[in-house]
Design a protein around this motif. Structure first.
Motif, short mmCIF file in Angstrom:
data_model
loop_
_atom_site.label_atom_id
_atom_site.label_comp_id
_atom_site.label_asym_id
_atom_site.label_seq_id
_atom_site.Cartn_x
_atom_site.Cartn_y
_atom_site.Cartn_z
N TYR A 60 1.01 -1.19 0.04
CA TYR A 60 -0.05 -0.01 -0.01
C TYR A 60 0.89 1.27 0.14
N GLY A 61 0.51 2.27 -0.85
CA GLY A 61 1.39 3.44 -0.95
C GLY A 61 2.46 3.34 -1.93
N GLY A 62 2.63 2.21 -2.56
CA GLY A 62 3.65 1.92 -3.48
C GLY A 62 5.16 1.70 -2.96
N GLY A 63 5.31 1.41 -1.77
CA GLY A 63 6.32 1.16 -0.99
C GLY A 63 6.50 0.62 0.38
N LEU A 64 7.76 0.55 0.77
CA LEU A 64 7.75 0.18 2.34
C LEU A 64 8.43 1.31 3.14
N VAL A 65 7.88 1.66 4.29
CA VAL A 65 8.51 2.73 5.01
C VAL A 65 9.12 1.84 6.12
N SER A 66 10.12 2.97 6.88
CA SER A 66 10.88 2.88 7.72
C SER A 66 10.27 1.47 8.86
N ASP A 67 11.01 0.52 8.92
CA ASP A 67 10.90 -0.62 9.97
C ASP A 67 9.52 -1.37 9.57
N ASP A 68 9.00 -1.30 8.39
CA ASP A 68 8.20 -2.36 7.72
C ASP A 68 8.85 -3.66 7.94
N GLN A 69 8.05 -4.64 8.06
CA GLN A 69 8.59 -6.13 7.84
C GLN A 69 7.72 -7.07 7.11
N VAL A 70 7.93 -7.46 6.13
CA VAL A 70 6.93 -8.24 5.02
C VAL A 70 7.48 -9.78 5.08
N HIS A 71 6.81 -10.64 5.23
CA HIS A 71 6.95 -12.12 5.15
C HIS A 71 6.12 -12.68 4.48
N LEU A 72 6.54 -13.14 3.30
CA LEU A 72 5.69 -13.98 2.12
C LEU A 72 6.24 -15.60 2.23
N SER A 73 5.18 -16.55 2.24
CA SER A 73 5.47 -17.76 1.90
C SER A 73 4.86 -18.38 0.92
N VAL A 74 5.45 -18.98 -0.23
CA VAL A 74 4.82 -19.60 -1.43
C VAL A 74 5.14 -20.91 -1.30
N ASP A 75 3.96 -21.59 -2.03
CA ASP A 75 4.04 -23.15 -2.28
C ASP A 75 3.54 -23.25 -3.49
N VAL A 76 4.30 -23.87 -4.29
CA VAL A 76 4.13 -24.28 -5.78
C VAL A 76 4.04 -25.80 -5.95
N GLY A 77 2.77 -26.39 -6.23
CA GLY A 77 2.61 -27.68 -6.32
C GLY A 77 3.18 -28.20 -7.69
N PRO A 78 3.09 -29.42 -7.67
CA PRO A 78 3.58 -30.22 -9.01
C PRO A 78 2.77 -29.85 -10.39
N ASP A 79 3.53 -29.51 -11.38
CA ASP A 79 2.85 -29.24 -12.51
C ASP A 79 2.28 -27.82 -12.73
N SER A 80 2.67 -27.02 -11.57
CA SER A 80 2.09 -25.78 -11.56
C SER A 80 2.92 -24.72 -11.86
N SER A 81 2.87 -23.60 -12.50
CA SER A 81 3.87 -22.64 -12.83
C SER A 81 3.48 -21.38 -12.27
N LEU A 82 4.14 -20.58 -11.23
CA LEU A 82 3.80 -19.53 -10.85
C LEU A 82 4.55 -18.36 -11.27
N VAL A 83 4.15 -17.28 -11.80
CA VAL A 83 4.86 -15.90 -12.07
C VAL A 83 4.78 -14.80 -11.09
N ILE A 84 5.34 -14.47 -10.27
CA ILE A 84 5.60 -13.44 -9.28
C ILE A 84 6.07 -12.32 -9.92
N LEU A 85 5.34 -11.07 -9.74
CA LEU A 85 5.72 -9.74 -10.44
C LEU A 85 5.49 -8.74 -9.51
N THR A 86 5.97 -7.61 -9.80
CA THR A 86 5.27 -6.25 -8.99
C THR A 86 4.67 -5.30 -10.09
N GLN A 87 4.19 -4.30 -9.68
CA GLN A 87 3.56 -3.56 -10.52
C GLN A 87 4.62 -1.92 -10.16
#
Length: 337
Positions: A60-87
């Motif tokens: 939100y706001g197009g960026g991360l401010v001081s002391d923000d912490q982001v944790h993302l977990s991703v699980d891609v299963g068999p025969d699946s293809s995931l494209v991760i992008l940003t705007q």
């Protein structure tokens, strides 16, 4: 002197689990919390390979401010293809520490002192923005992490840790990690305080890559996590401080591309053929773009530096065209726009 309360850090946690059901790729789990936001646009079957999905990682706001912490977990299963992008680029805003809080609560003290003449405390606490991404790819799953570059604003401090677990030898990943010199249009060129990026890649139970990029402004030598020391505190045995701009010139964008697995084998072969044709010779001026390729077990690492961010973007878009066979034309058209 009374300090105002320190801003509470925001921890945005997210999780994305992708599974293949017939021709479709379905997120069986998708969750996120502020300041993290995840979007999943719909793709047309006629222009998309089987089992492909796109995930946009936003803030939100197009960026991360001081002391923000982001944790993302991703699980891609068999025969699946995931494209991760940003705007757009991930913007890292200025790190705010103890001195900022003193100035906010006592503006009259600093009103007559030019900002560049302030005597900073011997040790000043700095809040670091951080982002962690943990990815697991099982079976013949594929992950293509191809975001826009990170742009650190002046005086910002940023740490990211990305860990990828690819199992069975059938899975594939293409991971792009890149950053710019900052907001050059506003005169900010390599003006951030600290940038640290760690990438770990595991194939089965073997760690095949641990890549660490650490850039610190020598005029503000770190005295430990969250602490910055002034040059006067640095012992005389250390070389004279040099700003990042002097050390990284003439290039304004650096990128590292990790390629592992059968889905990127054709791309790697093409890049190796191109790299073998490069002839090194002495030049009077540095070229606008340089790149190298290092082969590692079951994959390779490409490193690129350029005077313009757009040059790297165009190089990548042309160099990775073989991925169209795995993600489809529509998904690929959304990369490097």
């Amino acid at each position: 002197m009374t300090l105002p309360p320190q801003r509470a850090s925001l921890q945005g946690r997210g999780k994305a689990t992708l599974r293949s059901i017939g021709r479709d790729a379905v997120f069986s789990e998708l969750s996120y919390a502020y300041p993290l936001k995840l979007l999943t646009p719909r793709l047309h079957h006629s222009e998309t390979a089987s089992g492909v999905a796109i995930l946009y990682v936003l803030s939100y706001g197009g960026g991360l401010v001081s002391d923000d912490q982001v944790h993302l977990s991703v699980d891609v299963g068999p025969d699946s293809s995931l494209v991760i992008l940003t705007q757009g680029s991930t913007k890292i805003f200025r790190a705010r520490g103890q001195l900022d809080r003193v100035r906010a609560s006592n503006p009259s003290i600093f009103a007559t002192i030019p900002a560049d003449k302030e005597e900073r405390p011997a040790q000043m606490h700095v809040n670091t923005t951080s982002q962690r991404i943990n990815v697991r790819v099982t079976g013949a799953g594929c992950l293509f992490l191809l975001p826009d570059p990170v742009t650190c604003f002046a005086d910002s401090s940023y740490t990211q840790v990305q860990t990828f677990h690819v199992g069975s030898g059938e899975g594939s990943i293409a991971v792009l990690d890149w950053f710019t010199s900052g907001r050059m249009s506003r005169g900010e060129e390599w003006a951030f305080a600290r940038y640290k990026s760690i990438n770990e890649i595991w194939l089965g139970d073997r760690r095949v890559v641990r890549d660490v990029m650490l850039l610190e402004d020598d005029t503000r030598i770190s005295g430990g996590d969250g602490v910055v020391q002034t040059p006067a505190q640095v012992t005389a045995t250390i070389l004279a401080p040099r700003p990042l701009k002097d050390r990284l010139a003439p290039y304004s964008c650096y990128a590292t591309l990790f390629l592992f697995g059968p889905a990127v084998s054709e791309t790697l072969s093409k890049l190796r053929r191109q790299y073998d044709t490069i002839i090194q010779f002495q030049r009077t001026d540095p070229p606008p773009l340089i790149w190298s390729l290092s082969s590692i077990e079951s994959g390779g690492v490409v490193r690129i530096a350029a005077k313009e961010t757009e040059s790297i973007k165009l190089w990548l878009k042309e160099g990775l065209t073989d991925l169209i066979a795995h993600v489809g034309a529509e998904a690929y058209s959304k990369i490097f726009v």
